[in-house]
Design an enzyme around this catalytic site. Structure first.
Site, PDB file in Angstrom:
ATOM      1  N   HIS A 100     -10.023   1.301  39.474  1.00  7.83           N
ATOM      2  CA  HIS A 100      -8.632   1.441  39.896  1.00  7.83           C
ATOM      3  C   HIS A 100      -7.978   0.060  39.974  1.00  7.83           C
ATOM      4  O   HIS A 100      -8.637  -0.941  40.276  1.00  7.83           O
ATOM      5  CB  HIS A 100      -8.565   2.138  41.258  1.00  7.83           C
ATOM      6  CG  HIS A 100      -7.184   2.528  41.666  1.00  7.83           C
ATOM      7  ND1 HIS A 100      -6.305   1.631  42.227  1.00  7.83           N
ATOM      8  CD2 HIS A 100      -6.527   3.711  41.592  1.00  7.83           C
ATOM      9  CE1 HIS A 100      -5.163   2.244  42.483  1.00  7.83           C
ATOM     10  NE2 HIS A 100      -5.272   3.502  42.096  1.00  7.83           N
ATOM     11  N   GLU A 172      -3.210   4.993  34.412  1.00  2.00           N
ATOM     12  CA  GLU A 172      -2.358   4.775  35.574  1.00  2.00           C
ATOM     13  C   GLU A 172      -1.646   3.430  35.424  1.00  2.00           C
ATOM     14  O   GLU A 172      -2.180   2.385  35.837  1.00  2.00           O
ATOM     15  CB  GLU A 172      -3.201   4.768  36.858  1.00  2.00           C
ATOM     16  CG  GLU A 172      -3.890   6.086  37.145  1.00  2.00           C
ATOM     17  CD  GLU A 172      -4.487   6.117  38.536  1.00  2.00           C
ATOM     18  OE1 GLU A 172      -4.133   6.999  39.315  1.00  2.00           O
ATOM     19  OE2 GLU A 172      -5.293   5.203  38.850  1.00  2.00           O
TER      20      GLU A 172
END
Length: 276
Positions: A100, A172
């Protein structure tokens, strides 16, 4: 992609939520999961402190997959504060979120470390969920596909098309996530997602999109070619919000080109992601 029959809809709670919250959320989700969401694979990624508690509520038989937000690349050893893939599996995880942008920015998760974690996750028989994304500067300069392709290529080095479980990639964009994220349009993400699917699809289970996903834009995102689901943040941080998004995704699929029966609505719960 190895299986286009399911649309993955999941959420990570990041560093939020108490055990009381986690148990209440999982209990409400379990109550609805019995009927299922046709065409949908739900998944939930709580903090490590809540993983075993959530697993105890949801397993076996709920159909909701559990993930860990991170895991180390070594099986064991003198790594104070870290958790191994085997340990998160022991607590109930079947997925491991890797790379992430917050991990990359704040905790030194380089492309090399992401790759090590992917291989460790696969060795343990768990599914990597690899997060990739470009900065606002790269997006503005038209380098999105270039940056993201390099991240995916590094993460999947040595992963073969016959690998099971196959990894998932969550695209993302850094500029689209967090408190100040700008909501991406389908046009913003289509080319990058298509590039991931075209170049790496034979080694992936699915390509998801994450970044300011909410009730208003979910169906438009799911309609983007090659998007196989959504990785959702704060819009799913209440049980009501997550159930609503699962319902919406399943109903949207049923109204599209797959003749799936839609379950009847049930009363939503009002569990909120707050510490007690």
């Amino acid at each position: 992609m190895t299986d286009g029959s399911l649309t993955w809809i999941g959420t990570s709670w990041k560093m939020n939520g108490s055990l009381a919250f986690a148990r209440a959320y999982a209990t409400g989700l379990r109550a609805r999961a019995g009927a299922g969401w046709p065409g949908i694979q739900p998944f939930l990624i709580p903090p490590a402190t809540a993983l075993a508690a959530v697993s105890a509520v949801l397993r076996p038989g709920s159909g909701v997959l559990l993930g860990a937000q991170n895991a180390h690349w070594e099986q064991r050893g003198a790594w104070t504060g870290e958790l191994s893939v085997d340990q998160v599996a022991d607590a109930g995880a079947t997925l491991v979120e890797i790379g992430h942008s917050e991990r990359r920015a704040w905790f030194g998760d380089t492309d090399e470390l992401v790759h090590r974690k992917v291989l460790a996750t696969l060795r343990a028989g768990l599914r990597p969920l690899v997060c990739v994304g470009e900065s606002a500067e790269d997006f503005a300069a038209g380098r999105s596909a270039e940056v993201v392709t390099a991240q995916v290529s590094s993460a999947l080095a040595g992963v073969t098309p016959d690998q099971r479980p196959a990894p998932i990639v969550a695209y993302e964009p850094i500029w689209a996530i967090g408190d100040h994220g700008r909501e991406a349009t389908p046009e913003d993400i289509a080319a990058t997602v298509a590039t991931i699917a075209e170049r790496f699809g034979d080694r992936l289970e699915s390509v998801l999109y994450g970044g300011s996903v909410n009730r208003q834009n979910l169906t438009a995102i799911l309609d983007v070619p090659a998007v196989g689901g959504a990785f959702i943040g704060r819009a799913a941080w209440t049980l009501t919000g997550y159930l609503d998004l699962l319902d919406l995704a399943s109903e949207h699929l049923a109204c599209s080109d797959v003749p799936l029966a839609v379950h009847s609505p049930a009363v939503h719960h009002s569990v909120k992601l707050v510490d007690h």
